[in-house]
Design a protein around this motif. Structure first.
Motif, PDB file in Angstrom:
ATOM      1  N   ALA A   3       0.825  -1.206   0.000  1.00 36.90           N
ATOM      2  CA  ALA A   3       0.000   0.000   0.000  1.00 36.90           C
ATOM      3  C   ALA A   3       0.857   1.253   0.000  1.00 36.90           C
ATOM      4  O   ALA A   3       0.545   2.250  -0.675  1.00 36.90           O
ATOM      5  N   GLN A   6       2.083   1.856  -3.582  1.00 43.08           N
ATOM      6  CA  GLN A   6       1.040   2.433  -4.433  1.00 43.08           C
ATOM      7  C   GLN A   6       0.794   3.894  -4.077  1.00 43.08           C
ATOM      8  O   GLN A   6       0.592   4.746  -4.952  1.00 43.08           O
ATOM      9  N   TYR A 127      -6.476  -1.143  -0.487  1.00 40.39           N
ATOM     10  CA  TYR A 127      -5.970  -0.890  -1.838  1.00 40.39           C
ATOM     11  C   TYR A 127      -6.899   0.046  -2.602  1.00 40.39           C
ATOM     12  O   TYR A 127      -6.444   1.012  -3.231  1.00 40.39           O
TER      13      TYR A 127
END
Length: 499
Positions: A3, A6, A127
Protein backbone atom coordinates in the motif's frame (compact mmCIF):
# COMPACT_ATOMS: atom_id res chain seq x y z
CA UNK A 1 4.10 -2.23 2.47
CA UNK A 2 2.54 -2.66 -0.95
CA UNK A 3 0.00 0.00 0.00
CA UNK A 4 2.88 2.36 0.76
CA UNK A 5 4.34 1.69 -2.69
CA UNK A 6 1.04 2.43 -4.43
CA UNK A 7 0.58 5.57 -2.34
CA UNK A 8 3.96 7.16 -2.99
CA UNK A 9 3.61 6.65 -6.76
CA UNK A 10 0.32 8.56 -6.61
CA UNK A 11 1.88 11.24 -4.37
CA UNK A 12 4.66 11.76 -6.89
CA UNK A 13 2.28 12.24 -9.83
CA UNK A 14 -0.03 14.67 -8.01
CA UNK A 15 2.68 16.70 -6.31
CA UNK A 16 4.47 17.26 -9.62
CA UNK A 17 1.23 18.62 -11.12
CA UNK A 18 1.20 21.11 -8.26
CA UNK A 19 4.77 22.12 -9.12
CA UNK A 20 4.10 22.93 -12.80
CA UNK A 21 4.38 26.74 -12.45
CA UNK A 22 7.66 26.42 -10.54
CA UNK A 23 9.05 23.92 -13.06
CA UNK A 24 8.15 26.17 -15.99
CA UNK A 25 9.83 29.15 -14.36
CA UNK A 26 12.98 27.29 -13.31
CA UNK A 27 13.63 25.41 -16.57
CA UNK A 28 11.98 27.88 -18.98
CA UNK A 29 9.69 25.04 -19.99
CA UNK A 30 7.60 25.73 -23.13
CA UNK A 31 4.02 24.49 -23.42
CA UNK A 32 4.98 21.63 -25.77
CA UNK A 33 7.54 20.27 -23.32
CA UNK A 34 5.04 20.65 -20.48
CA UNK A 35 2.65 18.33 -22.32
CA UNK A 36 5.48 15.85 -22.89
CA UNK A 37 6.21 15.89 -19.17
CA UNK A 38 2.93 14.11 -18.45
CA UNK A 39 2.18 12.51 -21.82
CA UNK A 40 5.55 10.74 -21.79
CA UNK A 41 4.86 9.30 -18.34
CA UNK A 42 1.36 8.12 -19.34
CA UNK A 43 2.51 6.49 -22.58
CA UNK A 44 5.45 4.73 -20.92
CA UNK A 45 3.15 3.45 -18.19
CA UNK A 46 0.47 2.26 -20.62
CA UNK A 47 2.95 0.70 -23.02
CA UNK A 48 4.76 -1.39 -20.38
CA UNK A 49 1.92 -2.29 -18.03
CA UNK A 50 1.26 -5.69 -19.62
CA UNK A 51 4.99 -6.42 -19.65
CA UNK A 52 5.15 -5.65 -15.93
CA UNK A 53 2.39 -8.12 -15.16
CA UNK A 54 3.93 -10.82 -17.36
CA UNK A 55 7.33 -10.36 -15.73
CA UNK A 56 5.74 -10.62 -12.29
CA UNK A 57 4.63 -14.14 -13.21
CA UNK A 58 7.95 -15.07 -14.82
CA UNK A 59 10.51 -13.68 -12.37
CA UNK A 60 8.43 -13.24 -9.22
CA UNK A 61 6.22 -10.52 -7.77
CA UNK A 62 8.49 -9.55 -4.87
CA UNK A 63 11.59 -9.48 -7.06
CA UNK A 64 9.87 -7.25 -9.60
CA UNK A 65 8.60 -4.99 -6.82
CA UNK A 66 12.16 -4.45 -5.58
CA UNK A 67 13.47 -3.83 -9.11
CA UNK A 68 10.68 -1.37 -9.81
CA UNK A 69 11.28 0.51 -6.56
CA UNK A 70 15.01 0.86 -7.21
CA UNK A 71 14.42 2.04 -10.78
CA UNK A 72 11.66 4.46 -9.79
CA UNK A 73 13.83 6.03 -7.10
CA UNK A 74 16.78 6.38 -9.47
CA UNK A 75 14.58 8.02 -12.11
CA UNK A 76 13.15 10.38 -9.48
CA UNK A 77 16.64 11.40 -8.36
CA UNK A 78 17.62 11.98 -11.99
CA UNK A 79 14.54 14.14 -12.48
CA UNK A 80 15.26 16.15 -9.34
CA UNK A 81 18.75 16.90 -10.64
CA UNK A 82 17.58 17.59 -14.20
CA UNK A 83 19.30 20.73 -15.55
CA UNK A 84 17.07 21.03 -18.63
CA UNK A 85 13.49 20.40 -19.67
CA UNK A 86 14.60 17.51 -21.90
CA UNK A 87 16.32 15.74 -19.02
CA UNK A 88 13.21 16.12 -16.86
CA UNK A 89 11.02 14.67 -19.60
CA UNK A 90 13.37 11.68 -19.93
CA UNK A 91 13.23 11.16 -16.15
CA UNK A 92 9.45 11.18 -16.22
CA UNK A 93 9.39 8.61 -19.03
CA UNK A 94 11.66 6.38 -16.96
CA UNK A 95 9.41 6.83 -13.95
CA UNK A 96 6.41 5.81 -16.03
CA UNK A 97 8.26 2.70 -17.19
CA UNK A 98 9.20 1.60 -13.65
CA UNK A 99 5.71 2.47 -12.38
CA UNK A 100 4.42 -0.02 -14.98
CA UNK A 101 6.53 -2.67 -13.23
CA UNK A 102 5.40 -1.65 -9.76
CA UNK A 103 1.66 -1.39 -10.31
CA UNK A 104 0.87 -4.98 -11.39
CA UNK A 105 3.35 -6.39 -8.84
CA UNK A 106 1.52 -4.52 -6.06
CA UNK A 107 -1.94 -5.71 -7.11
CA UNK A 108 -0.68 -9.26 -7.74
CA UNK A 109 0.79 -9.45 -4.24
CA UNK A 110 -2.52 -8.37 -2.73
CA UNK A 111 -4.47 -10.84 -4.86
CA UNK A 112 -2.15 -13.81 -4.24
CA UNK A 113 -1.30 -13.38 -0.56
CA UNK A 114 -4.76 -12.83 0.92
CA UNK A 115 -6.82 -15.97 0.16
CA UNK A 116 -8.94 -15.77 3.33
CA UNK A 117 -12.21 -13.94 2.46
CA UNK A 118 -12.15 -11.61 5.49
CA UNK A 119 -8.47 -10.75 5.12
CA UNK A 120 -8.94 -10.33 1.38
CA UNK A 121 -11.76 -7.89 1.98
CA UNK A 122 -9.65 -5.77 4.31
CA UNK A 123 -6.65 -5.83 1.96
CA UNK A 124 -8.64 -4.81 -1.09
CA UNK A 125 -10.46 -2.19 0.98
CA UNK A 126 -7.15 -0.51 1.77
CA UNK A 127 -5.97 -0.89 -1.84
CA UNK A 128 -9.17 0.63 -3.28
CA UNK A 129 -8.96 3.54 -0.84
CA UNK A 130 -5.43 4.38 -1.91
CA UNK A 131 -6.20 4.09 -5.62
CA UNK A 132 -9.30 6.28 -5.36
CA UNK A 133 -8.20 8.82 -2.74
CA UNK A 134 -4.41 8.75 -2.57
CA UNK A 135 -4.01 11.61 -5.02
CA UNK A 136 -5.58 14.02 -2.56
CA UNK A 137 -2.62 13.60 -0.22
CA UNK A 138 -0.34 14.54 -3.12
CA UNK A 139 -1.95 17.98 -3.16
CA UNK A 140 -0.94 18.58 0.42
CA UNK A 141 2.57 17.12 0.22
CA UNK A 142 3.28 18.83 -3.11
CA UNK A 143 2.25 22.26 -1.86
CA UNK A 144 4.17 21.80 1.40
CA UNK A 145 7.34 20.75 -0.44
CA UNK A 146 7.07 23.65 -2.90
CA UNK A 147 6.40 26.25 -0.18
CA UNK A 148 9.04 25.05 2.26
CA UNK A 149 11.75 23.63 0.02
CA UNK A 150 11.74 23.54 -3.78
CA UNK A 151 9.86 21.86 -6.64
CA UNK A 152 12.77 19.43 -7.07
CA UNK A 153 11.90 17.90 -3.71
CA UNK A 154 8.64 16.66 -5.21
CA UNK A 155 10.94 14.18 -6.97
CA UNK A 156 13.72 13.87 -4.38
CA UNK A 157 11.14 12.84 -1.74
CA UNK A 158 10.62 9.59 -3.66
CA UNK A 159 14.13 8.41 -2.82
CA UNK A 160 13.77 8.00 0.98
CA UNK A 161 10.22 6.68 0.54
CA UNK A 162 11.47 4.09 -1.93
CA UNK A 163 14.29 3.15 0.43
CA UNK A 164 11.80 2.56 3.25
CA UNK A 165 9.63 0.53 0.90
CA UNK A 166 12.59 -1.57 -0.29
CA UNK A 167 13.63 -2.40 3.29
CA UNK A 168 10.05 -3.17 4.25
CA UNK A 169 9.36 -5.26 1.17
CA UNK A 170 12.58 -7.21 1.57
CA UNK A 171 11.85 -8.08 5.19
CA UNK A 172 8.04 -8.13 5.51
CA UNK A 173 6.63 -9.09 2.12
CA UNK A 174 6.55 -12.85 1.63
CA UNK A 175 6.05 -14.31 -1.80
CA UNK A 176 5.86 -17.96 -2.68
CA UNK A 177 8.40 -19.04 -5.32
CA UNK A 178 6.97 -19.51 -8.77
CA UNK A 179 7.34 -22.85 -10.50
CA UNK A 180 6.53 -22.33 -14.14
CA UNK A 181 8.27 -22.89 -17.44
CA UNK A 182 6.24 -20.39 -19.41
CA UNK A 183 8.19 -18.24 -21.80
CA UNK A 184 7.85 -14.57 -22.56
CA UNK A 185 4.80 -14.01 -24.74
CA UNK A 186 6.45 -11.50 -27.08
CA UNK A 187 3.71 -11.50 -29.79
CA UNK A 188 1.00 -11.03 -27.18
CA UNK A 189 2.88 -8.19 -25.52
CA UNK A 190 3.42 -6.43 -28.85
CA UNK A 191 -0.25 -6.71 -29.75
CA UNK A 192 -1.60 -5.75 -26.33
CA UNK A 193 0.88 -2.97 -25.57
CA UNK A 194 0.61 -1.57 -29.09
CA UNK A 195 -3.17 -1.54 -28.89
CA UNK A 196 -3.22 0.19 -25.53
CA UNK A 197 -0.65 2.76 -26.67
CA UNK A 198 -2.74 3.60 -29.73
CA UNK A 199 -5.89 3.97 -27.66
CA UNK A 200 -4.30 6.12 -24.96
CA UNK A 201 -2.48 8.35 -27.44
CA UNK A 202 -5.61 8.59 -29.60
CA UNK A 203 -7.70 9.70 -26.63
CA UNK A 204 -5.02 12.23 -25.68
CA UNK A 205 -5.14 13.72 -29.16
CA UNK A 206 -8.90 14.30 -29.09
CA UNK A 207 -8.26 17.50 -27.14
CA UNK A 208 -6.08 19.38 -29.63
CA UNK A 209 -7.40 17.65 -32.78
CA UNK A 210 -11.02 16.74 -32.08
CA UNK A 211 -12.85 13.43 -32.30
CA UNK A 212 -13.29 13.55 -36.09
CA UNK A 213 -9.62 14.09 -36.92
CA UNK A 214 -8.23 11.45 -39.28
CA UNK A 215 -5.23 10.68 -37.06
CA UNK A 216 -7.43 10.26 -33.97
CA UNK A 217 -9.83 7.93 -35.79
CA UNK A 218 -6.93 5.92 -37.20
CA UNK A 219 -5.27 5.56 -33.79
CA UNK A 220 -8.51 4.45 -32.13
CA UNK A 221 -9.29 1.99 -34.93
CA UNK A 222 -5.79 0.50 -34.94
CA UNK A 223 -5.85 0.26 -31.15
CA UNK A 224 -9.16 -1.59 -31.17
CA UNK A 225 -7.95 -4.01 -33.87
CA UNK A 226 -4.69 -4.72 -32.04
CA UNK A 227 -6.49 -5.38 -28.76
CA UNK A 228 -8.91 -7.72 -30.50
CA UNK A 229 -5.95 -9.57 -32.03
CA UNK A 230 -4.35 -9.66 -28.56
CA UNK A 231 -7.36 -11.43 -27.02
CA UNK A 232 -7.57 -13.87 -29.91
CA UNK A 233 -3.86 -14.66 -29.55
CA UNK A 234 -4.23 -15.15 -25.81
CA UNK A 235 -6.77 -17.91 -26.39
CA UNK A 236 -4.30 -19.87 -28.54
CA UNK A 237 -0.80 -19.46 -27.15
CA UNK A 238 0.48 -21.76 -24.36
CA UNK A 239 2.42 -18.82 -22.86
CA UNK A 240 -0.60 -16.53 -22.51
CA UNK A 241 -0.36 -13.51 -20.24
CA UNK A 242 -3.75 -14.49 -18.79
CA UNK A 243 -4.53 -18.21 -19.25
CA UNK A 244 -7.77 -19.28 -20.98
CA UNK A 245 -9.53 -20.37 -17.77
CA UNK A 246 -9.26 -16.82 -16.43
CA UNK A 247 -10.96 -15.39 -19.52
CA UNK A 248 -13.87 -17.84 -19.37
CA UNK A 249 -15.37 -16.33 -16.23
CA UNK A 250 -18.23 -13.97 -17.25
CA UNK A 251 -18.07 -12.28 -13.85
CA UNK A 252 -14.45 -11.30 -14.45
CA UNK A 253 -15.20 -9.96 -17.92
CA UNK A 254 -18.12 -8.01 -16.46
CA UNK A 255 -15.86 -6.57 -13.78
CA UNK A 256 -13.35 -5.46 -16.44
CA UNK A 257 -16.04 -3.61 -18.40
CA UNK A 258 -17.42 -2.07 -15.22
CA UNK A 259 -13.95 -0.93 -14.15
CA UNK A 260 -13.41 0.62 -17.58
CA UNK A 261 -16.68 2.57 -17.44
CA UNK A 262 -16.19 3.53 -13.78
CA UNK A 263 -12.73 4.89 -14.50
CA UNK A 264 -14.10 6.94 -17.39
CA UNK A 265 -17.13 8.13 -15.47
CA UNK A 266 -15.50 9.24 -12.23
CA UNK A 267 -12.42 10.91 -13.70
CA UNK A 268 -14.11 14.33 -13.80
CA UNK A 269 -14.85 14.33 -10.06
CA UNK A 270 -11.40 15.23 -8.76
CA UNK A 271 -10.37 17.98 -11.27
CA UNK A 272 -13.83 19.54 -11.07
CA UNK A 273 -13.75 19.90 -7.31
CA UNK A 274 -10.14 21.10 -7.35
CA UNK A 275 -10.78 23.76 -9.99
CA UNK A 276 -14.04 24.90 -8.42
CA UNK A 277 -12.62 25.31 -4.92
CA UNK A 278 -9.28 26.83 -5.90
CA UNK A 279 -10.01 28.89 -9.03
CA UNK A 280 -13.69 29.79 -8.58
CA UNK A 281 -14.07 30.01 -4.80
CA UNK A 282 -10.50 31.23 -4.21
CA UNK A 283 -9.39 28.56 -1.75
CA UNK A 284 -5.66 28.20 -1.12
CA UNK A 285 -4.06 24.87 -2.13
CA UNK A 286 -3.91 23.77 1.50
CA UNK A 287 -7.53 24.80 2.09
CA UNK A 288 -8.55 22.93 -1.07
CA UNK A 289 -6.85 19.78 0.17
CA UNK A 290 -8.54 20.12 3.56
CA UNK A 291 -11.92 20.60 1.89
CA UNK A 292 -11.41 17.39 -0.12
CA UNK A 293 -10.49 15.23 2.89
CA UNK A 294 -14.14 14.32 3.67
CA UNK A 295 -14.31 12.63 0.26
CA UNK A 296 -11.23 10.55 1.10
CA UNK A 297 -12.78 9.61 4.44
CA UNK A 298 -15.99 8.59 2.65
CA UNK A 299 -13.99 6.40 0.23
CA UNK A 300 -12.22 4.80 3.19
CA UNK A 301 -15.49 4.04 5.00
CA UNK A 302 -17.20 2.69 1.89
CA UNK A 303 -14.28 0.43 1.00
CA UNK A 304 -13.08 -0.82 4.40
CA UNK A 305 -16.10 -0.59 6.68
CA UNK A 306 -18.92 -1.52 4.31
CA UNK A 307 -17.79 -3.55 1.31
CA UNK A 308 -14.84 -5.22 3.06
CA UNK A 309 -17.13 -6.42 5.85
CA UNK A 310 -19.95 -7.58 3.57
CA UNK A 311 -18.15 -9.06 0.55
CA UNK A 312 -17.85 -12.56 2.01
CA UNK A 313 -21.52 -12.47 3.00
CA UNK A 314 -23.30 -11.04 -0.03
CA UNK A 315 -22.69 -11.30 -3.80
CA UNK A 316 -20.27 -8.72 -5.20
CA UNK A 317 -22.95 -7.39 -7.55
CA UNK A 318 -25.07 -6.35 -4.57
CA UNK A 319 -22.28 -4.03 -3.47
CA UNK A 320 -20.99 -2.78 -6.83
CA UNK A 321 -24.30 -1.70 -8.37
CA UNK A 322 -25.59 0.25 -5.31
CA UNK A 323 -22.15 1.83 -4.90
CA UNK A 324 -22.14 3.05 -8.49
CA UNK A 325 -25.70 4.36 -8.13
CA UNK A 326 -24.64 6.34 -5.06
CA UNK A 327 -21.63 7.67 -6.98
CA UNK A 328 -23.91 8.78 -9.83
CA UNK A 329 -26.22 10.50 -7.33
CA UNK A 330 -23.27 12.38 -5.87
CA UNK A 331 -22.14 13.47 -9.35
CA UNK A 332 -25.68 14.61 -10.20
CA UNK A 333 -25.81 16.62 -6.99
CA UNK A 334 -22.57 18.35 -7.98
CA UNK A 335 -24.11 19.41 -11.31
CA UNK A 336 -25.99 22.03 -9.23
CA UNK A 337 -22.73 23.91 -8.66
CA UNK A 338 -22.90 27.67 -9.16
CA UNK A 339 -20.10 30.23 -8.73
CA UNK A 340 -21.48 31.09 -5.26
CA UNK A 341 -22.67 27.63 -4.14
CA UNK A 342 -22.29 26.94 -0.43
CA UNK A 343 -19.67 24.33 0.42
CA UNK A 344 -21.72 22.60 3.13
CA UNK A 345 -24.97 22.63 1.12
CA UNK A 346 -23.78 21.40 -2.30
CA UNK A 347 -20.08 20.52 -2.47
CA UNK A 348 -19.76 18.52 0.75
CA UNK A 349 -22.81 16.24 0.38
CA UNK A 350 -22.10 15.65 -3.32
CA UNK A 351 -18.47 14.64 -2.91
CA UNK A 352 -19.15 12.57 0.25
CA UNK A 353 -21.91 10.65 -1.51
CA UNK A 354 -19.78 10.11 -4.60
CA UNK A 355 -16.74 9.10 -2.53
CA UNK A 356 -18.68 6.67 -0.37
CA UNK A 357 -20.25 4.99 -3.40
CA UNK A 358 -16.92 4.83 -5.22
CA UNK A 359 -15.17 3.15 -2.31
CA UNK A 360 -18.09 0.77 -1.91
CA UNK A 361 -17.93 -0.24 -5.59
CA UNK A 362 -14.18 -0.32 -6.27
CA UNK A 363 -13.29 -2.70 -3.45
CA UNK A 364 -15.41 -5.66 -4.73
CA UNK A 365 -14.56 -4.76 -8.33
CA UNK A 366 -10.82 -5.20 -7.77
CA UNK A 367 -11.42 -8.35 -5.76
CA UNK A 368 -13.71 -9.86 -8.40
CA UNK A 369 -11.37 -8.95 -11.27
CA UNK A 370 -8.53 -10.91 -9.64
CA UNK A 371 -10.58 -13.69 -8.00
CA UNK A 372 -10.13 -17.28 -9.06
CA UNK A 373 -6.72 -16.66 -10.66
CA UNK A 374 -3.98 -19.04 -9.56
CA UNK A 375 -1.01 -17.49 -7.77
CA UNK A 376 1.37 -18.14 -10.66
CA UNK A 377 -0.95 -16.16 -12.97
CA UNK A 378 -1.74 -13.27 -10.61
CA UNK A 379 0.63 -10.87 -12.34
CA UNK A 380 -1.19 -11.27 -15.64
CA UNK A 381 -4.55 -10.75 -13.93
CA UNK A 382 -3.24 -7.63 -12.21
CA UNK A 383 -1.85 -6.28 -15.50
CA UNK A 384 -5.14 -6.73 -17.36
CA UNK A 385 -6.99 -5.10 -14.46
CA UNK A 386 -4.56 -2.17 -14.52
CA UNK A 387 -4.84 -1.93 -18.31
CA UNK A 388 -8.62 -1.69 -18.00
CA UNK A 389 -8.22 1.11 -15.46
CA UNK A 390 -5.74 2.96 -17.66
CA UNK A 391 -7.91 2.73 -20.77
CA UNK A 392 -10.96 3.93 -18.83
CA UNK A 393 -9.04 6.88 -17.42
CA UNK A 394 -7.81 7.80 -20.91
CA UNK A 395 -11.37 7.74 -22.27
CA UNK A 396 -12.60 9.74 -19.29
CA UNK A 397 -9.90 12.35 -19.83
CA UNK A 398 -10.84 12.70 -23.50
CA UNK A 399 -14.58 13.01 -22.79
CA UNK A 400 -14.02 15.38 -19.88
CA UNK A 401 -11.71 17.67 -21.87
CA UNK A 402 -13.95 17.72 -24.95
CA UNK A 403 -17.18 18.42 -23.06
CA UNK A 404 -15.54 21.01 -20.82
CA UNK A 405 -13.93 22.89 -23.69
CA UNK A 406 -17.05 22.80 -25.84
CA UNK A 407 -19.29 23.93 -22.97
CA UNK A 408 -17.11 26.88 -21.99
CA UNK A 409 -16.46 27.89 -25.59
CA UNK A 410 -20.15 27.84 -26.54
CA UNK A 411 -21.14 30.04 -23.61
CA UNK A 412 -18.27 32.45 -24.16
CA UNK A 413 -18.99 32.75 -27.88
CA UNK A 414 -22.58 33.74 -27.04
CA UNK A 415 -21.60 36.20 -24.31
CA UNK A 416 -22.58 39.81 -25.13
CA UNK A 417 -19.82 42.38 -25.37
CA UNK A 418 -17.05 39.88 -25.99
CA UNK A 419 -14.22 41.37 -28.09
CA UNK A 420 -13.99 39.85 -31.60
CA UNK A 421 -10.62 38.22 -30.93
CA UNK A 422 -11.88 36.47 -27.80
CA UNK A 423 -15.13 35.46 -29.51
CA UNK A 424 -13.14 33.87 -32.34
CA UNK A 425 -10.95 32.05 -29.83
CA UNK A 426 -14.04 30.76 -28.03
CA UNK A 427 -15.62 29.54 -31.27
CA UNK A 428 -12.43 27.66 -32.12
CA UNK A 429 -12.60 25.75 -28.85
CA UNK A 430 -10.07 27.64 -26.71
CA UNK A 431 -10.88 28.15 -23.03
CA UNK A 432 -10.53 31.81 -22.10
CA UNK A 433 -9.01 32.62 -18.73
CA UNK A 434 -10.28 35.64 -16.77
CA UNK A 435 -6.82 37.24 -17.05
CA UNK A 436 -7.12 37.31 -20.85
CA UNK A 437 -10.44 39.20 -20.89
CA UNK A 438 -11.53 42.68 -19.79
CA UNK A 439 -12.30 42.95 -16.04
CA UNK A 440 -16.02 43.48 -16.68
CA UNK A 441 -16.19 40.01 -18.27
CA UNK A 442 -14.61 38.16 -15.36
CA UNK A 443 -18.00 37.17 -13.94
CA UNK A 444 -19.15 35.92 -17.34
CA UNK A 445 -16.02 33.80 -17.73
CA UNK A 446 -16.41 32.36 -14.23
CA UNK A 447 -20.05 31.45 -14.89
CA UNK A 448 -19.15 29.83 -18.21
CA UNK A 449 -16.33 27.87 -16.59
CA UNK A 450 -18.56 26.46 -13.85
CA UNK A 451 -21.22 25.59 -16.42
CA UNK A 452 -18.63 23.76 -18.51
CA UNK A 453 -17.58 21.68 -15.54
CA UNK A 454 -21.18 20.82 -14.69
CA UNK A 455 -21.69 19.70 -18.31
CA UNK A 456 -18.77 17.30 -17.81
CA UNK A 457 -20.33 16.05 -14.57
CA UNK A 458 -23.57 15.19 -16.42
CA UNK A 459 -21.55 13.00 -18.77
CA UNK A 460 -19.71 11.50 -15.82
CA UNK A 461 -22.96 10.58 -14.14
CA UNK A 462 -24.21 9.00 -17.37
CA UNK A 463 -21.07 6.86 -17.75
CA UNK A 464 -21.29 5.82 -14.09
CA UNK A 465 -24.92 4.77 -14.55
CA UNK A 466 -23.83 2.80 -17.61
CA UNK A 467 -21.26 1.05 -15.41
CA UNK A 468 -24.03 0.16 -12.95
CA UNK A 469 -26.08 -1.24 -15.84
CA UNK A 470 -23.10 -3.33 -17.00
CA UNK A 471 -22.78 -4.68 -13.46
CA UNK A 472 -26.43 -5.70 -13.39
CA UNK A 473 -26.34 -7.37 -16.80
CA UNK A 474 -22.92 -9.03 -16.81
CA UNK A 475 -22.05 -9.88 -13.20
CA UNK A 476 -24.18 -12.71 -11.90
CA UNK A 477 -25.76 -12.55 -8.43
CA UNK A 478 -23.47 -15.41 -7.39
CA UNK A 479 -20.04 -16.21 -8.75
CA UNK A 480 -18.75 -19.68 -9.56
CA UNK A 481 -15.57 -19.02 -7.56
CA UNK A 482 -15.73 -17.45 -4.10
CA UNK A 483 -13.65 -14.26 -3.89
CA UNK A 484 -10.96 -15.71 -1.68
CA UNK A 485 -10.35 -19.03 -3.38
CA UNK A 486 -7.85 -19.68 -6.13
CA UNK A 487 -9.25 -20.79 -9.45
CA UNK A 488 -8.13 -23.73 -11.56
CA UNK A 489 -4.33 -23.65 -11.43
CA UNK A 490 -2.11 -24.41 -14.35
CA UNK A 491 0.04 -27.52 -13.99
CA UNK A 492 3.13 -26.80 -11.96
CA UNK A 493 6.04 -27.71 -14.19
CA UNK A 494 9.01 -29.26 -12.51
CA UNK A 495 12.14 -28.37 -14.50
CA UNK A 496 13.36 -31.94 -14.02
CA UNK A 497 10.17 -33.68 -15.12
CA UNK A 498 9.63 -35.27 -18.49
CA UNK A 499 6.55 -33.09 -18.99
Amino acid sequence: MVALVQLFVLLDATSLHMAVPSVMAALHLPADSLNLLFTGYDLAFAGLLLLGGHLADLVGRKRLLLIGLAGYAAAAAFGGLAPTAGALVCARVLQGAFAALLSPAVLALVAANFPDPKARGRAFGVYATIVAGGSTMGLFTGRWLIDTLDWRWCLFADVPLALIAVIGAATLVHDRPLRTRRRLDAPGLLLGSGGLLCLVYGFQQTGPRGWTDLLVLALLAVGAVLLLAFFLWQSRTPDALLPPYANQDPGRLGSFLTLFLTGAGTLALFPTLMTYLENVRGYSPIATTTALLPMVAAILIGATQVSARLLHRVPARNLIAPGLLLTACGLLLLTRLEPDSDYTAVVLPGMVLAGFGLGMALMPLYSLATAGIAAQDSGGGAAVTGTTDEAGAALGTAVFSSVLTAGIAARMAAAPGLPPSLAAAARSGHVISPQAAPPQLAETITTATVAGYTDALWWSAGLTLLAALATTLLIRPTTSTPPGLPGPPLPLHDPGSAH
